[in-house]
Design a protein around this motif. Structure first.
Motif, mmCIF file in Angstrom:
data_model
loop_
_atom_site.group_PDB
_atom_site.id
_atom_site.type_symbol
_atom_site.label_atom_id
_atom_site.label_comp_id
_atom_site.label_asym_id
_atom_site.label_seq_id
_atom_site.Cartn_x
_atom_site.Cartn_y
_atom_site.Cartn_z
ATOM 1 N N LYS A 1 0.835 -1.194 0.000
ATOM 2 C CA LYS A 1 0.000 0.000 0.000
ATOM 3 C C LYS A 1 0.876 1.253 0.000
ATOM 4 O O LYS A 1 1.855 1.333 0.738
ATOM 5 C CB LYS A 1 -0.919 0.007 1.217
ATOM 6 C CG LYS A 1 -1.968 -1.106 1.234
ATOM 7 C CD LYS A 1 -2.977 -0.931 0.104
ATOM 8 C CE LYS A 1 -4.074 -2.003 0.177
ATOM 9 N NZ LYS A 1 -5.048 -1.846 -0.933
ATOM 10 N N GLN A 2 0.501 2.231 -0.782
ATOM 11 C CA GLN A 2 1.255 3.472 -0.872
ATOM 12 C C GLN A 2 1.316 4.187 0.475
ATOM 13 O O GLN A 2 2.368 4.694 0.883
ATOM 14 C CB GLN A 2 0.608 4.395 -1.906
ATOM 15 C CG GLN A 2 1.291 5.745 -2.073
ATOM 16 C CD GLN A 2 2.597 5.645 -2.809
ATOM 17 O OE1 GLN A 2 2.669 5.068 -3.885
ATOM 18 N NE2 GLN A 2 3.656 6.199 -2.253
ATOM 19 N N ASN A 3 0.218 4.199 1.197
ATOM 20 C CA ASN A 3 0.161 4.917 2.477
ATOM 21 C C ASN A 3 1.000 4.255 3.556
ATOM 22 O O ASN A 3 1.345 4.888 4.554
ATOM 23 C CB ASN A 3 -1.289 5.035 2.951
ATOM 24 C CG ASN A 3 -2.122 5.908 2.026
ATOM 25 O OD1 ASN A 3 -1.581 6.758 1.323
ATOM 26 N ND2 ASN A 3 -3.429 5.687 2.017
ATOM 27 N N ASP A 4 1.322 2.964 3.369
ATOM 28 C CA ASP A 4 2.095 2.256 4.382
ATOM 29 C C ASP A 4 3.593 2.504 4.248
ATOM 30 O O ASP A 4 4.365 2.180 5.148
ATOM 31 C CB ASP A 4 1.836 0.742 4.291
ATOM 32 C CG ASP A 4 0.405 0.388 4.689
ATOM 33 O OD1 ASP A 4 -0.225 1.210 5.381
ATOM 34 O OD2 ASP A 4 -0.065 -0.693 4.307
ATOM 35 N N SER A 5 3.996 3.090 3.124
ATOM 36 C CA SER A 5 5.413 3.332 2.895
ATOM 37 C C SER A 5 5.799 4.736 3.340
ATOM 38 O O SER A 5 5.144 5.709 3.004
ATOM 39 C CB SER A 5 5.750 3.156 1.408
ATOM 40 O OG SER A 5 7.104 3.463 1.166
ATOM 41 N N LYS A 6 6.872 4.825 4.103
ATOM 42 C CA LYS A 6 7.359 6.117 4.570
ATOM 43 C C LYS A 6 8.382 6.722 3.602
ATOM 44 O O LYS A 6 8.898 7.807 3.838
ATOM 45 C CB LYS A 6 7.999 5.962 5.956
ATOM 46 C CG LYS A 6 7.028 5.476 7.029
ATOM 47 C CD LYS A 6 7.736 5.319 8.360
ATOM 48 C CE LYS A 6 6.764 4.792 9.416
ATOM 49 N NZ LYS A 6 7.435 4.614 10.728
ATOM 50 N N ASN A 7 8.660 6.007 2.521
ATOM 51 C CA ASN A 7 9.649 6.466 1.561
ATOM 52 C C ASN A 7 8.966 7.083 0.341
ATOM 53 O O ASN A 7 7.967 6.554 -0.161
ATOM 54 C CB ASN A 7 10.523 5.293 1.089
ATOM 55 C CG ASN A 7 11.238 4.619 2.236
ATOM 56 O OD1 ASN A 7 12.173 5.149 2.799
ATOM 57 N ND2 ASN A 7 10.754 3.441 2.610
ATOM 58 N N ASN A 8 9.500 8.170 -0.131
ATOM 59 C CA ASN A 8 9.016 8.790 -1.351
ATOM 60 C C ASN A 8 9.781 8.179 -2.523
ATOM 61 O O ASN A 8 10.883 8.628 -2.854
ATOM 62 C CB ASN A 8 9.222 10.308 -1.296
ATOM 63 C CG ASN A 8 8.693 10.989 -2.541
ATOM 64 O OD1 ASN A 8 7.904 10.414 -3.284
ATOM 65 N ND2 ASN A 8 9.145 12.214 -2.772
ATOM 66 N N LEU A 9 9.216 7.155 -3.121
ATOM 67 C CA LEU A 9 9.902 6.424 -4.185
ATOM 68 C C LEU A 9 9.748 7.171 -5.506
ATOM 69 O O LEU A 9 9.119 6.702 -6.451
ATOM 70 C CB LEU A 9 9.346 5.001 -4.289
ATOM 71 C CG LEU A 9 9.450 4.156 -3.014
ATOM 72 C CD1 LEU A 9 8.863 2.777 -3.244
ATOM 73 C CD2 LEU A 9 10.892 4.056 -2.542
ATOM 74 N N ASP A 10 10.363 8.328 -5.564
ATOM 75 C CA ASP A 10 10.290 9.175 -6.743
ATOM 76 C C ASP A 10 11.583 9.020 -7.528
ATOM 77 O O ASP A 10 12.540 9.784 -7.361
ATOM 78 C CB ASP A 10 10.083 10.641 -6.339
ATOM 79 C CG ASP A 10 9.888 11.534 -7.557
ATOM 80 O OD1 ASP A 10 9.662 10.990 -8.656
ATOM 81 O OD2 ASP A 10 9.986 12.755 -7.397
ATOM 82 N N GLY A 11 11.632 8.000 -8.354
ATOM 83 C CA GLY A 11 12.857 7.715 -9.093
ATOM 84 C C GLY A 11 12.738 6.406 -9.830
ATOM 85 O O GLY A 11 11.650 5.828 -9.952
ATOM 86 N N PHE A 12 13.867 5.928 -10.336
ATOM 87 C CA PHE A 12 13.895 4.700 -11.122
ATOM 88 C C PHE A 12 14.197 3.473 -10.270
ATOM 89 O O PHE A 12 13.713 2.385 -10.536
ATOM 90 C CB PHE A 12 14.962 4.829 -12.218
ATOM 91 C CG PHE A 12 14.904 3.744 -13.250
ATOM 92 C CD1 PHE A 12 14.022 3.824 -14.315
ATOM 93 C CD2 PHE A 12 15.738 2.636 -13.174
ATOM 94 C CE1 PHE A 12 13.966 2.825 -15.274
ATOM 95 C CE2 PHE A 12 15.691 1.628 -14.119
ATOM 96 C CZ PHE A 12 14.798 1.735 -15.177
ATOM 97 N N GLY A 13 14.993 3.666 -9.214
ATOM 98 C CA GLY A 13 15.385 2.542 -8.364
ATOM 99 C C GLY A 13 16.826 2.703 -7.919
ATOM 100 O O GLY A 13 17.331 3.820 -7.843
ATOM 101 N N PHE A 14 17.498 1.586 -7.664
ATOM 102 C CA PHE A 14 18.890 1.664 -7.238
ATOM 103 C C PHE A 14 19.639 0.393 -7.613
ATOM 104 O O PHE A 14 19.039 -0.664 -7.841
ATOM 105 C CB PHE A 14 19.000 1.898 -5.719
ATOM 106 C CG PHE A 14 18.478 0.761 -4.880
ATOM 107 C CD1 PHE A 14 19.283 -0.335 -4.592
ATOM 108 C CD2 PHE A 14 17.187 0.786 -4.370
ATOM 109 C CE1 PHE A 14 18.816 -1.394 -3.827
ATOM 110 C CE2 PHE A 14 16.709 -0.259 -3.595
ATOM 111 C CZ PHE A 14 17.526 -1.354 -3.326
ATOM 112 N N LEU A 15 20.951 0.516 -7.689
ATOM 113 C CA LEU A 15 21.847 -0.621 -7.874
ATOM 114 C C LEU A 15 22.737 -0.729 -6.652
ATOM 115 O O LEU A 15 23.132 0.279 -6.071
ATOM 116 C CB LEU A 15 22.717 -0.440 -9.122
ATOM 117 C CG LEU A 15 22.013 -0.476 -10.476
ATOM 118 C CD1 LEU A 15 23.013 -0.176 -11.591
ATOM 119 C CD2 LEU A 15 21.354 -1.823 -10.714
ATOM 120 N N SER A 16 23.039 -1.957 -6.267
ATOM 121 C CA SER A 16 23.911 -2.185 -5.113
ATOM 122 C C SER A 16 25.334 -2.427 -5.581
ATOM 123 O O SER A 16 25.559 -3.111 -6.591
ATOM 124 C CB SER A 16 23.429 -3.397 -4.309
ATOM 125 O OG SER A 16 22.115 -3.193 -3.849
ATOM 126 N N GLY A 17 26.303 -1.887 -4.870
ATOM 127 C CA GLY A 17 27.695 -2.126 -5.201
ATOM 128 C C GLY A 17 28.124 -3.528 -4.825
ATOM 129 O O GLY A 17 27.547 -4.162 -3.920
#
Length: 223
Positions: free
Chosen positions: A75-91
């Motif tokens: 659920k969008q309301n359950d997330s405290k993160n603003n996922l405004d982007g494409f994502g991420f890669l891990s090193g």
């Protein structure tokens, strides 16, 4: 010609044409052609071309490590993160389990309802080739642990799905480009065979499409 429902395929050089045979159901199909475009994984192309190519090492040595794809819907309301982007890669040296995460519902339309978000995570590859040993439940728990570490807060997902690929993205190891270029030259100049695939000029869909268009132009110029 290579059909997903065929059980065998053979090549024979007959004059200036290739004679291709494949078994479909209970009948043998035959097709003659001057040019072949092989849009196959490297390991499948190696099996087909080994009888008449002097060196298929470039294809045989291309590694395809396994990959697990984790989908998490919440659920969008359950997330405290603003996922405004494409994502991420891990090193590689981050000591994490996930290779990266695509924020699918942020990057693309119609991936999730307006009130929900969808995360698509990737694990395995050459960093964790043991990925297939884990159960789906273990993979999801490891993935959620990494997300909490990286995103600080990840709610309990209402939807989860795990897809495992025994052979996933090809690896461009040291010397790969040289080996592939030499093989392509032999196939094109001596056999009129052209390779297309994500093990040649980039693993992305865009790179593969661009390479396919270039290959078609090269084929017509050669014939």
């Amino acid at each position: 010609f290579y059909k997903t429902d065929c059980t065998s395929i053979q090549f024979e050089k007959e004059g200036e044409n290739w004679v291709i045979q494949w078994k479909q159901e209970d009948r043998i199909e035959t097709q003659k052609t001057r040019t072949i475009i092989a849009a196959l994984p490297a390991y499948e192309a190696a099996k087909l071309f080994k009888p008449f190519v002097s060196n298929v090492t470039a294809l045989e040595q291309t590694q395809y490590p396994p990959l697990a794809v984790l989908h998490l819907g919440m659920k969008q309301n359950d997330s405290k993160n603003n996922l405004d982007g494409f994502g991420f890669l891990s090193g590689v040296h981050d000591n994490g389990f996930l290779l990266g995460c695509l924020w699918s519902s942020s990057a693309f339309q119609n991936r999730a309802p307006d009130s929900e978000i969808l995360l698509t995570c990737f694990a395995g590859g050459s960093v964790h080739p043991e990925i297939l040993k884990y159960s789906d439940e273990d993979l999801m728990e490891k993935g959620k642990h990494d997300l909490k570490e990286l995103l600080f807060s990840v709610p309990q997902p209402s939807l989860t799905q795990v897809t495992k690929h025994t052979r996933a993205l090809p690896q461009y190891s040291l010397g790969h480009r040289r080996r592939i270029t030499e093989l392509q030259k032999e196939l094109e100049e001596q056999h009129n065979i052209f390779l297309v695939g994500n093990y040649l000029d980039g693993i992305s869909v865009n790179a593969t499409m661009k390479q396919a268009m270039t290959t078609v132009k090269t084929m017509y110029a050669a014939t």
